[in-house]
Design a protein around this motif. Structure first.
Motif, PDB file in Angstrom:
ATOM      1  N   VAL A 120       0.863  -1.189   0.000  1.00  0.00           N
ATOM      2  CA  VAL A 120       0.000   0.000   0.000  1.00  0.00           C
ATOM      3  C   VAL A 120       0.897   1.237   0.000  1.00  0.00           C
ATOM      4  O   VAL A 120       1.760   1.381   0.865  1.00  0.00           O
ATOM      5  CB  VAL A 120      -0.922   0.026   1.241  1.00  0.00           C
ATOM      6  CG1 VAL A 120      -1.754   1.307   1.264  1.00  0.00           C
ATOM      7  CG2 VAL A 120      -1.823  -1.201   1.269  1.00  0.00           C
ATOM      8  N   ASP A 121       0.689   2.143  -0.953  1.00  0.00           N
ATOM      9  CA  ASP A 121       1.462   3.387  -0.994  1.00  0.00           C
ATOM     10  C   ASP A 121       1.117   4.250   0.208  1.00  0.00           C
ATOM     11  O   ASP A 121      -0.075   4.423   0.540  1.00  0.00           O
ATOM     12  CB  ASP A 121       1.162   4.161  -2.286  1.00  0.00           C
ATOM     13  CG  ASP A 121       1.754   3.480  -3.515  1.00  0.00           C
ATOM     14  OD1 ASP A 121       2.928   3.081  -3.460  1.00  0.00           O
ATOM     15  OD2 ASP A 121       1.025   3.327  -4.518  1.00  0.00           O
ATOM     16  N   ILE A 122       2.143   4.812   0.851  1.00  0.00           N
ATOM     17  CA  ILE A 122       1.909   5.599   2.054  1.00  0.00           C
ATOM     18  C   ILE A 122       3.012   6.633   2.235  1.00  0.00           C
ATOM     19  O   ILE A 122       4.154   6.432   1.802  1.00  0.00           O
ATOM     20  CB  ILE A 122       1.821   4.690   3.304  1.00  0.00           C
ATOM     21  CG1 ILE A 122       1.317   5.473   4.517  1.00  0.00           C
ATOM     22  CG2 ILE A 122       3.177   4.016   3.596  1.00  0.00           C
ATOM     23  CD1 ILE A 122       0.918   4.597   5.695  1.00  0.00           C
ATOM     24  N   THR A 123       2.659   7.757   2.857  1.00  0.00           N
ATOM     25  CA  THR A 123       3.626   8.776   3.254  1.00  0.00           C
ATOM     26  C   THR A 123       3.686   8.778   4.776  1.00  0.00           C
ATOM     27  O   THR A 123       2.644   8.793   5.447  1.00  0.00           O
ATOM     28  CB  THR A 123       3.204  10.167   2.742  1.00  0.00           C
ATOM     29  OG1 THR A 123       3.031  10.121   1.327  1.00  0.00           O
ATOM     30  CG2 THR A 123       4.251  11.219   3.089  1.00  0.00           C
ATOM     31  N   ILE A 124       4.896   8.738   5.317  1.00  0.00           N
ATOM     32  CA  ILE A 124       5.073   8.658   6.774  1.00  0.00           C
ATOM     33  C   ILE A 124       5.959   9.796   7.263  1.00  0.00           C
ATOM     34  O   ILE A 124       6.998  10.096   6.664  1.00  0.00           O
ATOM     35  CB  ILE A 124       5.703   7.313   7.176  1.00  0.00           C
ATOM     36  CG1 ILE A 124       4.833   6.140   6.733  1.00  0.00           C
ATOM     37  CG2 ILE A 124       5.920   7.254   8.697  1.00  0.00           C
ATOM     38  CD1 ILE A 124       5.433   4.761   7.029  1.00  0.00           C
ATOM     39  N   ALA A 125       5.556  10.426   8.351  1.00  0.00           N
ATOM     40  CA  ALA A 125       6.397  11.378   9.078  1.00  0.00           C
ATOM     41  C   ALA A 125       6.637  10.802  10.464  1.00  0.00           C
ATOM     42  O   ALA A 125       5.686  10.396  11.141  1.00  0.00           O
ATOM     43  CB  ALA A 125       5.718  12.744   9.177  1.00  0.00           C
ATOM     44  N   CYS A 126       7.895  10.737  10.883  1.00  0.00           N
ATOM     45  CA  CYS A 126       8.223  10.125  12.175  1.00  0.00           C
ATOM     46  C   CYS A 126       9.153  11.037  12.960  1.00  0.00           C
ATOM     47  O   CYS A 126      10.185  11.478  12.446  1.00  0.00           O
ATOM     48  CB  CYS A 126       8.876   8.755  11.960  1.00  0.00           C
ATOM     49  SG  CYS A 126       9.265   7.895  13.503  1.00  0.00           S
ATOM     50  N   MET A 127       8.805  11.281  14.206  1.00  0.00           N
ATOM     51  CA  MET A 127       9.592  12.175  15.057  1.00  0.00           C
ATOM     52  C   MET A 127      10.680  11.401  15.793  1.00  0.00           C
ATOM     53  O   MET A 127      10.522  10.217  16.115  1.00  0.00           O
ATOM     54  CB  MET A 127       8.682  12.898  16.054  1.00  0.00           C
ATOM     55  CG  MET A 127       7.561  13.687  15.402  1.00  0.00           C
ATOM     56  SD  MET A 127       6.662  14.769  16.530  1.00  0.00           S
ATOM     57  CE  MET A 127       7.834  16.120  16.692  1.00  0.00           C
ATOM     58  N   ASP A 128      11.791  12.103  16.064  1.00  0.00           N
ATOM     59  CA  ASP A 128      12.927  11.534  16.787  1.00  0.00           C
ATOM     60  C   ASP A 128      13.136  12.306  18.082  1.00  0.00           C
ATOM     61  O   ASP A 128      13.521  13.481  18.064  1.00  0.00           O
ATOM     62  CB  ASP A 128      14.194  11.600  15.940  1.00  0.00           C
ATOM     63  CG  ASP A 128      14.217  10.548  14.847  1.00  0.00           C
ATOM     64  OD1 ASP A 128      14.461   9.377  15.181  1.00  0.00           O
ATOM     65  OD2 ASP A 128      13.995  10.893  13.677  1.00  0.00           O
ATOM     66  N   PHE A 129      12.898  11.631  19.217  1.00  0.00           N
ATOM     67  CA  PHE A 129      13.024  12.287  20.522  1.00  0.00           C
ATOM     68  C   PHE A 129      14.483  12.643  20.825  1.00  0.00           C
ATOM     69  O   PHE A 129      14.748  13.557  21.609  1.00  0.00           O
ATOM     70  CB  PHE A 129      12.475  11.367  21.616  1.00  0.00           C
ATOM     71  CG  PHE A 129      12.206  12.079  22.913  1.00  0.00           C
ATOM     72  CD1 PHE A 129      11.046  12.815  23.078  1.00  0.00           C
ATOM     73  CD2 PHE A 129      13.095  12.004  23.973  1.00  0.00           C
ATOM     74  CE1 PHE A 129      10.789  13.476  24.275  1.00  0.00           C
ATOM     75  CE2 PHE A 129      12.845  12.654  25.164  1.00  0.00           C
ATOM     76  CZ  PHE A 129      11.680  13.391  25.325  1.00  0.00           C
ATOM     77  N   GLY A 130      15.416  11.949  20.202  1.00  0.00           N
ATOM     78  CA  GLY A 130      16.822  12.203  20.456  1.00  0.00           C
ATOM     79  C   GLY A 130      17.293  13.565  19.986  1.00  0.00           C
ATOM     80  O   GLY A 130      18.356  14.036  20.397  1.00  0.00           O
ATOM     81  N   PHE A 131      16.518  14.222  19.125  1.00  0.00           N
ATOM     82  CA  PHE A 131      16.898  15.546  18.633  1.00  0.00           C
ATOM     83  C   PHE A 131      16.172  16.612  19.455  1.00  0.00           C
ATOM     84  O   PHE A 131      15.003  16.918  19.228  1.00  0.00           O
ATOM     85  CB  PHE A 131      16.560  15.692  17.145  1.00  0.00           C
ATOM     86  CG  PHE A 131      17.271  16.840  16.472  1.00  0.00           C
ATOM     87  CD1 PHE A 131      18.410  16.622  15.711  1.00  0.00           C
ATOM     88  CD2 PHE A 131      16.827  18.153  16.623  1.00  0.00           C
ATOM     89  CE1 PHE A 131      19.074  17.671  15.102  1.00  0.00           C
ATOM     90  CE2 PHE A 131      17.476  19.199  16.025  1.00  0.00           C
ATOM     91  CZ  PHE A 131      18.609  18.964  15.263  1.00  0.00           C
ATOM     92  N   ILE A 132      16.856  17.140  20.462  1.00  0.00           N
ATOM     93  CA  ILE A 132      16.316  18.184  21.361  1.00  0.00           C
ATOM     94  C   ILE A 132      14.925  17.794  21.860  1.00  0.00           C
ATOM     95  O   ILE A 132      13.954  18.550  21.772  1.00  0.00           O
ATOM     96  CB  ILE A 132      16.306  19.580  20.690  1.00  0.00           C
ATOM     97  CG1 ILE A 132      17.642  19.851  19.969  1.00  0.00           C
ATOM     98  CG2 ILE A 132      16.079  20.681  21.720  1.00  0.00           C
ATOM     99  CD1 ILE A 132      17.727  21.213  19.283  1.00  0.00           C
TER     100      ILE A 132
END
Length: 280
Positions: A120-132
């Motif tokens: 399934v085609d999908i766009t994902i945004a994922c946050m990284d807690f390690g960056f500030i």
């Protein structure tokens, strides 16, 4: 009489003959304190095989878990924060950004990409807690907005994985503006009838919770994730009452109607792709 008699006391193995386990071979669960092989932990989607504790992970791990064969195309990979307020605390903001980039290998607190998830085609945004602390600044808001634009242009579902301490204080009002910008973009996604799934992980707090993290067509969370806006002390002092135990846990939030369901990370890919297939 014993069949074995130690003739000399103490260990006399030469130093060069001693063998030690290489670093990173074993993982100790911070919850149950039990030991498991690092490879076993990774194959179990970074969850404890004994107590199912969900280790805090970042975009690299989530992309590996969700995208088919870890194949994806990253969006706006080189976007870096400016210093609109010439902010300084113990160090200047540009110095803090540069040192965090060097330490983490990340350019900011979110990565965005598109690819296939169970075909399934999908766009994902994922946050990284390690960056500030996964804080939301101008770059985070802009990258999420552009990822939503990509979903609109390609008519692909959008998955947002949030893990953040909230707005980035070094950008003050510029950070708070990202709440309105991302919310407005999500309204366009809704008008186009393109599915938006918001996954809240541990922790999701502050301005992130107050904006895009809670605006999903489906709001889902990982087990025992901390979800809230303000801290317990601030809330207690504001309302003047003691708070229920675990009131900011995913389970409590689900019980009170702010989540649609809680999903185990091992089942995340299959459940999200099945959900999207039903919405087609």
């Amino acid at each position: 009489m014993s069949w074995f008699i130690r003739k000399e006391k103490g260990i006399i193995t030469p130093t060069e003959m001693k063998r030690e386990a290489p670093d990173g071979l074993w993982y100790q669960c911070p919850n149950c304190k039990k030991i498991m092989h690092t490879r076993e932990h990774k194959l179990n989607a970074y969850t404890c095989v004994h107590c199912n504790y969900h280790e805090k992970i970042g975009s690299e791990a989530y992309f590996g878990l969700l995208f088919d064969n870890n194949q994806f195309t990253e969006l706006d990979a080189d976007m870096i924060s400016a210093d609109p307020l010439t902010f300084t605390d113990t160090k200047t903001y540009p110095d803090r950004v540069r040192s965090t980039i060097k330490k983490t290998g990340l350019k900011d607190a979110v990565r965005t990409a598109y690819g296939k998830m169970n075909e399934v085609d999908i766009t994902i945004a994922c946050m990284d807690f390690g960056f500030i602390g996964g804080s939301m600044g101008s770059v985070v808001g802009e990258k999420i907005a552009r990822a939503i634009d990509h979903s609109l242009q390609t008519k692909t579902p959008f998955l947002m994985i949030s893990r953040s301490g909230g707005a980035r204080m070094m950008e003050a009002g510029f950070s708070l503006m990202q709440m309105a910008k991302t919310s407005a973009k999500l309204a366009l996604l809704s008008e186009a009838q393109i599915p938006y799934i918001s996954l809240l992980t541990d922790p999701t707090t502050g301005g992130v919770t107050a904006s895009f993290a809670m605006l999903g067509d489906f709001n889902i969370a990982e087990p025992e994730a901390l979800i809230g806006f303000a801290g317990p002390r601030v809330i207690r002092e504001t309302i003047g009452k003691d708070l229920p135990k675990g009131f900011q846990s995913a389970e409590f939030v689900l019980e009170h109607g702010f989540l649609d369901f809680i999903v185990d990370r091992k089942d995340l890919k299959d459940k999200v792709s099945s959900l999207l297939q039903m919405l087609q």
